[in-house]
Motif scaffolding. Sequence first.
Motif, PDB file in Angstrom:
ATOM      1  N   ARG A   9      12.264   5.957  16.859  1.00 27.83           N
ATOM      2  CA  ARG A   9      11.053   5.198  16.570  1.00 27.83           C
ATOM      3  C   ARG A   9       9.844   6.113  16.519  1.00 27.83           C
ATOM      4  O   ARG A   9       8.888   5.856  15.775  1.00 27.83           O
ATOM      5  CB  ARG A   9      10.839   4.113  17.628  1.00 27.83           C
ATOM      6  N   TYR A  10       9.871   7.162  17.296  1.00 27.42           N
ATOM      7  CA  TYR A  10       8.790   8.149  17.298  1.00 27.42           C
ATOM      8  C   TYR A  10       9.424   9.532  17.218  1.00 27.42           C
ATOM      9  O   TYR A  10      10.398   9.822  17.895  1.00 27.42           O
ATOM     10  CB  TYR A  10       7.937   8.047  18.573  1.00 27.42           C
ATOM     11  N   TYR A  35       9.956   4.573   2.361  1.00 28.48           N
ATOM     12  CA  TYR A  35       8.534   4.480   2.100  1.00 28.48           C
ATOM     13  C   TYR A  35       7.784   5.358   3.106  1.00 28.48           C
ATOM     14  O   TYR A  35       8.198   5.507   4.257  1.00 28.48           O
ATOM     15  CB  TYR A  35       8.031   3.043   2.298  1.00 28.48           C
ATOM     16  N   GLN A  37       4.002   5.408   4.879  1.00 29.20           N
ATOM     17  CA  GLN A  37       2.814   4.579   5.072  1.00 29.20           C
ATOM     18  C   GLN A  37       1.829   5.303   5.971  1.00 29.20           C
ATOM     19  O   GLN A  37       2.128   5.575   7.135  1.00 29.20           O
ATOM     20  CB  GLN A  37       3.172   3.222   5.682  1.00 29.20           C
ATOM     21  N   MET A  88       3.823   6.823   9.128  1.00 25.25           N
ATOM     22  CA  MET A  88       4.936   5.931   9.452  1.00 25.25           C
ATOM     23  C   MET A  88       5.896   5.977   8.285  1.00 25.25           C
ATOM     24  O   MET A  88       5.475   5.866   7.116  1.00 25.25           O
ATOM     25  CB  MET A  88       4.423   4.507   9.671  1.00 25.25           C
ATOM     26  N   LEU A  90       9.085   4.122   6.607  1.00 26.50           N
ATOM     27  CA  LEU A  90       9.773   2.835   6.625  1.00 26.50           C
ATOM     28  C   LEU A  90      11.006   2.888   5.730  1.00 26.50           C
ATOM     29  O   LEU A  90      10.946   3.370   4.602  1.00 26.50           O
ATOM     30  CB  LEU A  90       8.844   1.730   6.126  1.00 26.50           C
ATOM     31  N   PHE A 105      12.866  -4.707   5.792  1.00 26.58           N
ATOM     32  CA  PHE A 105      12.388  -3.457   6.359  1.00 26.58           C
ATOM     33  C   PHE A 105      12.874  -3.236   7.788  1.00 26.58           C
ATOM     34  O   PHE A 105      13.046  -4.192   8.556  1.00 26.58           O
ATOM     35  CB  PHE A 105      10.853  -3.440   6.362  1.00 26.58           C
ATOM     36  N   GLY A 106      13.039  -1.960   8.113  1.00 28.30           N
ATOM     37  CA  GLY A 106      13.276  -1.575   9.487  1.00 28.30           C
ATOM     38  C   GLY A 106      11.964  -1.471  10.234  1.00 28.30           C
ATOM     39  O   GLY A 106      10.883  -1.647   9.656  1.00 28.30           O
ATOM     40  N   PRO A 107      12.024  -1.134  11.528  1.00 28.09           N
ATOM     41  CA  PRO A 107      10.821  -1.069  12.364  1.00 28.09           C
ATOM     42  C   PRO A 107       9.963   0.166  12.118  1.00 28.09           C
ATOM     43  O   PRO A 107       8.824   0.230  12.580  1.00 28.09           O
ATOM     44  CB  PRO A 107      11.379  -1.069  13.779  1.00 28.09           C
ATOM     45  N   GLY A 108      10.519   1.146  11.399  1.00 24.33           N
ATOM     46  CA  GLY A 108       9.741   2.338  11.089  1.00 24.33           C
ATOM     47  C   GLY A 108       9.920   3.456  12.099  1.00 24.33           C
ATOM     48  O   GLY A 108      10.302   3.228  13.260  1.00 24.33           O
ATOM     49  N   ARG A 110       7.531   6.622  13.455  1.00 22.32           N
ATOM     50  CA  ARG A 110       6.212   7.246  13.429  1.00 22.32           C
ATOM     51  C   ARG A 110       6.394   8.748  13.600  1.00 22.32           C
ATOM     52  O   ARG A 110       6.937   9.191  14.602  1.00 22.32           O
ATOM     53  CB  ARG A 110       5.362   6.697  14.561  1.00 22.32           C
TER      54      ARG A 110
ATOM     55  N   TYR B  36       4.328 -10.176   3.387  1.00 25.39           N
ATOM     56  CA  TYR B  36       4.873  -9.502   4.559  1.00 25.39           C
ATOM     57  C   TYR B  36       3.773  -9.390   5.608  1.00 25.39           C
ATOM     58  O   TYR B  36       2.585  -9.257   5.281  1.00 25.39           O
ATOM     59  CB  TYR B  36       5.342  -8.087   4.221  1.00 25.39           C
ATOM     60  N   GLY B  41       2.153  -0.630  14.663  1.00 22.66           N
ATOM     61  CA  GLY B  41       3.276   0.216  15.032  1.00 22.66           C
ATOM     62  C   GLY B  41       4.638  -0.340  14.690  1.00 22.66           C
ATOM     63  O   GLY B  41       5.663   0.192  15.133  1.00 22.66           O
ATOM     64  N   GLN B  42       4.679  -1.399  13.892  1.00 26.05           N
ATOM     65  CA  GLN B  42       5.941  -2.045  13.553  1.00 26.05           C
ATOM     66  C   GLN B  42       6.228  -1.971  12.060  1.00 26.05           C
ATOM     67  O   GLN B  42       5.368  -1.569  11.267  1.00 26.05           O
ATOM     68  CB  GLN B  42       5.907  -3.515  13.990  1.00 26.05           C
ATOM     69  N   GLY B  43       7.444  -2.366  11.702  1.00 28.25           N
ATOM     70  CA  GLY B  43       7.789  -2.454  10.293  1.00 28.25           C
ATOM     71  C   GLY B  43       7.247  -3.735   9.679  1.00 28.25           C
ATOM     72  O   GLY B  43       6.522  -4.495  10.317  1.00 28.25           O
ATOM     73  N   LEU B  44       7.607  -3.955   8.430  1.00 28.76           N
ATOM     74  CA  LEU B  44       7.151  -5.140   7.723  1.00 28.76           C
ATOM     75  C   LEU B  44       8.147  -6.282   7.911  1.00 28.76           C
ATOM     76  O   LEU B  44       9.352  -6.102   7.718  1.00 28.76           O
ATOM     77  CB  LEU B  44       6.992  -4.847   6.230  1.00 28.76           C
ATOM     78  N   GLN B  45       7.617  -7.441   8.232  1.00 30.96           N
ATOM     79  CA  GLN B  45       8.449  -8.624   8.383  1.00 30.96           C
ATOM     80  C   GLN B  45       8.147  -9.582   7.246  1.00 30.96           C
ATOM     81  O   GLN B  45       6.985  -9.892   6.966  1.00 30.96           O
ATOM     82  CB  GLN B  45       8.185  -9.301   9.723  1.00 30.96           C
TER      83      GLN B  45
END
Lengths: 114, 114
Positions: A9-10, A35, A37, A88, A90, A105-108, A110, B36, B41-45
């Motif tokens: 995640r980080y 992606y 961001q 970020m 994604l 999308f996943g949570p990304g 950072r 979305y 700090g999160q992904g896209l929902q």
Amino acid sequence: DAMVIQNPRYQVTQFGKPVTLSCSQTLNHNVMYWYQQKSSQAPKLLFHYYDKDFNNEADTPDNFQSRRPNTSFCFLDIRSPGLGDAAMYLCATSRVGEGRETQYFGPGTRLLVL
Amino acid sequence: AQSVTQPDIHITVSEGASLELRCNYSYGATPYLFWYVQSPGQGLQLLLKYFSGDTLVQGIKGFEAEFKRSQSSFNLRKPSVHWSDAAEYFCAAGVKTSYDKVIFGPGTSLSVIP
């Protein structure tokens, strides 16, 4: 639950030190996207895989590469991260051909570049 | 050129008040349309999507959106905003190519006053 998972995640890396970000999916989708961001901006598509076919966006720097060893996994490799690559990242997936072409999308991850 | 615009960069509403986020698209045909949400700090929902049919679309978390072809708009609404709705909201248009290309708007940042 079916989902898109990103690890870590980080991620902290040093200027110029190669780094790999990971994405996996349990949705059995045939397309996977990466992606970038940056703060307060919309996601910017870097490239995507349609099955095993790699498709690079025209303005994606050569510093960014990707691998998809199988349907479930996709990796983003940054060969020589610069300070401007801190962002970020994604991962998203979709299934083409079902008439419901939606990206999930996943949570990304950072990325911080020191 | 295909584009998605979100005229409001930032909106502040009081908790319990109604909300409308604006989105306009520019495309030769009717694209697939999405909203979305992205928490910090999160992904896209995915909140909701419009492909065809009924122009009023219901989504998760009490959100709805209305597609108006004559105005090339796809505005997002919620009758009563909760503090947890504070986030970044992205409108997106899906364009039919060999894959599911998505064009994102620049986003609207929502702040909620208790």
